[in-house]
Every structure is written in structure tokens, then in C-alpha cells.
Scaffold this motif. Structure first.
Motif, PDB file in Angstrom:
ATOM      1  N   CYS A   3      61.157  38.465  43.354  1.00  0.00           N
ATOM      2  CA  CYS A   3      61.539  39.594  42.505  1.00  0.00           C
ATOM      3  C   CYS A   3      62.441  39.158  41.356  1.00  0.00           C
ATOM      4  O   CYS A   3      62.388  39.734  40.279  1.00  0.00           O
ATOM      5  CB  CYS A   3      62.229  40.663  43.346  1.00  0.00           C
ATOM      6  SG  CYS A   3      61.113  41.530  44.449  1.00  0.00           S
ATOM      7  N   CYS A   6      60.366  38.302  38.300  1.00  0.00           N
ATOM      8  CA  CYS A   6      59.476  39.335  37.782  1.00  0.00           C
ATOM      9  C   CYS A   6      60.058  39.973  36.520  1.00  0.00           C
ATOM     10  O   CYS A   6      61.256  40.251  36.449  1.00  0.00           O
ATOM     11  CB  CYS A   6      59.252  40.403  38.847  1.00  0.00           C
ATOM     12  SG  CYS A   6      58.090  41.682  38.359  1.00  0.00           S
ATOM     13  N   LYS A   7      59.195  40.232  35.542  1.00  0.00           N
ATOM     14  CA  LYS A   7      59.679  40.852  34.308  1.00  0.00           C
ATOM     15  C   LYS A   7      59.891  42.350  34.458  1.00  0.00           C
ATOM     16  O   LYS A   7      60.433  42.987  33.574  1.00  0.00           O
ATOM     17  CB  LYS A   7      58.732  40.566  33.158  1.00  0.00           C
ATOM     18  CG  LYS A   7      57.380  41.210  33.259  1.00  0.00           C
ATOM     19  CD  LYS A   7      56.545  40.853  32.056  1.00  0.00           C
ATOM     20  CE  LYS A   7      55.196  41.533  32.097  1.00  0.00           C
ATOM     21  NZ  LYS A   7      54.400  41.183  30.931  1.00  0.00           N
ATOM     22  N   TYR A   8      59.480  42.946  35.569  1.00  0.00           N
ATOM     23  CA  TYR A   8      59.645  44.383  35.805  1.00  0.00           C
ATOM     24  C   TYR A   8      60.908  44.716  36.598  1.00  0.00           C
ATOM     25  O   TYR A   8      61.135  45.863  36.928  1.00  0.00           O
ATOM     26  CB  TYR A   8      58.429  44.943  36.527  1.00  0.00           C
ATOM     27  CG  TYR A   8      57.169  44.774  35.730  1.00  0.00           C
ATOM     28  CD1 TYR A   8      56.950  45.503  34.566  1.00  0.00           C
ATOM     29  CD2 TYR A   8      56.198  43.861  36.111  1.00  0.00           C
ATOM     30  CE1 TYR A   8      55.807  45.334  33.818  1.00  0.00           C
ATOM     31  CE2 TYR A   8      55.040  43.695  35.379  1.00  0.00           C
ATOM     32  CZ  TYR A   8      54.867  44.431  34.229  1.00  0.00           C
ATOM     33  OH  TYR A   8      53.737  44.265  33.485  1.00  0.00           O
ATOM     34  N   LYS A  10      64.545  45.704  36.991  1.00  0.00           N
ATOM     35  CA  LYS A  10      65.554  46.374  36.167  1.00  0.00           C
ATOM     36  C   LYS A  10      66.800  46.592  37.009  1.00  0.00           C
ATOM     37  O   LYS A  10      66.723  46.738  38.223  1.00  0.00           O
ATOM     38  CB  LYS A  10      65.053  47.729  35.654  1.00  0.00           C
ATOM     39  CG  LYS A  10      63.867  47.629  34.742  1.00  0.00           C
ATOM     40  CD  LYS A  10      64.237  46.955  33.455  1.00  0.00           C
ATOM     41  CE  LYS A  10      63.009  46.803  32.581  1.00  0.00           C
ATOM     42  NZ  LYS A  10      63.276  46.050  31.394  1.00  0.00           N
ATOM     43  N   CYS A  23      62.406  48.133  41.007  1.00  0.00           N
ATOM     44  CA  CYS A  23      61.149  47.712  40.397  1.00  0.00           C
ATOM     45  C   CYS A  23      60.704  48.786  39.413  1.00  0.00           C
ATOM     46  O   CYS A  23      60.592  49.955  39.766  1.00  0.00           O
ATOM     47  CB  CYS A  23      60.096  47.492  41.469  1.00  0.00           C
ATOM     48  SG  CYS A  23      58.521  46.920  40.826  1.00  0.00           S
ATOM     49  N   LYS A  24      60.429  48.383  38.181  1.00  0.00           N
ATOM     50  CA  LYS A  24      60.093  49.343  37.122  1.00  0.00           C
ATOM     51  C   LYS A  24      58.658  49.872  37.234  1.00  0.00           C
ATOM     52  O   LYS A  24      58.376  50.956  36.739  1.00  0.00           O
ATOM     53  CB  LYS A  24      60.298  48.663  35.768  1.00  0.00           C
ATOM     54  CG  LYS A  24      60.251  49.571  34.602  1.00  0.00           C
ATOM     55  CD  LYS A  24      61.457  50.457  34.543  1.00  0.00           C
ATOM     56  CE  LYS A  24      61.474  51.211  33.234  1.00  0.00           C
ATOM     57  NZ  LYS A  24      62.323  52.345  33.240  1.00  0.00           N
ATOM     58  N   ILE A  25      57.723  49.134  37.880  1.00  0.00           N
ATOM     59  CA  ILE A  25      56.338  49.604  37.937  1.00  0.00           C
ATOM     60  C   ILE A  25      55.993  50.286  39.255  1.00  0.00           C
ATOM     61  O   ILE A  25      54.918  50.849  39.385  1.00  0.00           O
ATOM     62  CB  ILE A  25      55.339  48.458  37.671  1.00  0.00           C
ATOM     63  CG1 ILE A  25      55.492  47.358  38.701  1.00  0.00           C
ATOM     64  CG2 ILE A  25      55.480  47.950  36.276  1.00  0.00           C
ATOM     65  CD1 ILE A  25      54.411  46.307  38.613  1.00  0.00           C
ATOM     66  N   ARG A  58      58.079  36.101  34.601  1.00  0.00           N
ATOM     67  CA  ARG A  58      58.918  36.375  33.431  1.00  0.00           C
ATOM     68  C   ARG A  58      58.915  35.140  32.535  1.00  0.00           C
ATOM     69  O   ARG A  58      59.061  34.030  32.982  1.00  0.00           O
ATOM     70  CB  ARG A  58      60.333  36.671  33.879  1.00  0.00           C
ATOM     71  CG  ARG A  58      61.257  36.996  32.731  1.00  0.00           C
ATOM     72  CD  ARG A  58      62.645  37.207  33.195  1.00  0.00           C
ATOM     73  NE  ARG A  58      62.683  38.395  34.022  1.00  0.00           N
ATOM     74  CZ  ARG A  58      63.764  38.863  34.586  1.00  0.00           C
ATOM     75  NH1 ARG A  58      64.893  38.243  34.446  1.00  0.00           N
ATOM     76  NH2 ARG A  58      63.732  39.945  35.313  1.00  0.00           N
TER      77      ARG A  58
END
Length: 59
Positions: A3, A6-8, A10, A23-25, A58
Motif C-alpha cells: 500500500c 500505491c499512488k491511490y 491518501k 485507499c482512494k479507489i 507510484r
């Protein structure tokens, strides 16, 4: 993929010291407490990760 890579991922501050990550998605909004909370310092990905079969990192 972890995690923390990961670019998602936040995060937002929950006071002076603590930070909450989500997790943004994943379904739900992490800002109101309904999102998928993650601990990026763990050595394994979240079991409910939506990108579990993808190789997205990322940059």
C-alpha cells in the motif's frame, strides 16, 4: 505491491501527531470514515485491495 507504493494511498491529519490513511479507489470516502483504511507500514498489501491483480506502482 504494498500500500505504501500505491499512488491511490491518501492520508490526512487527525490531530497534531496522528495521520489516518485510506485507499482512494475503494468504495466509500476516507474523509468521513467510510473508506477502506490501510496501514502503509505493514509488510503486506491490504486483503481487500482493488488492485490486487494489477502491477500499478507510484512513479
Amino acid at each position: 505491491m504494498l500500500c505504501k507504493d500505491c499512488k491511490y494511498l491518501k492520508g490526512y491529519n487527525r490531530g497534531w501527531i496522528s495521520t489516518r490513511f485510506f485507499c482512494k479507489i475503494a468504495p466509500g470516502d476516507g474523509y468521513d470514515g467510510t473508506g477502506l483504511g490501510v496501514h502503509p507500514w505493514y509488510g503486506k498489501p491490504h486483503p481487500k485491495c482493488p488492485l490486487k491483480n494489477k502491477k500499478e506502482r507510484r512513479l
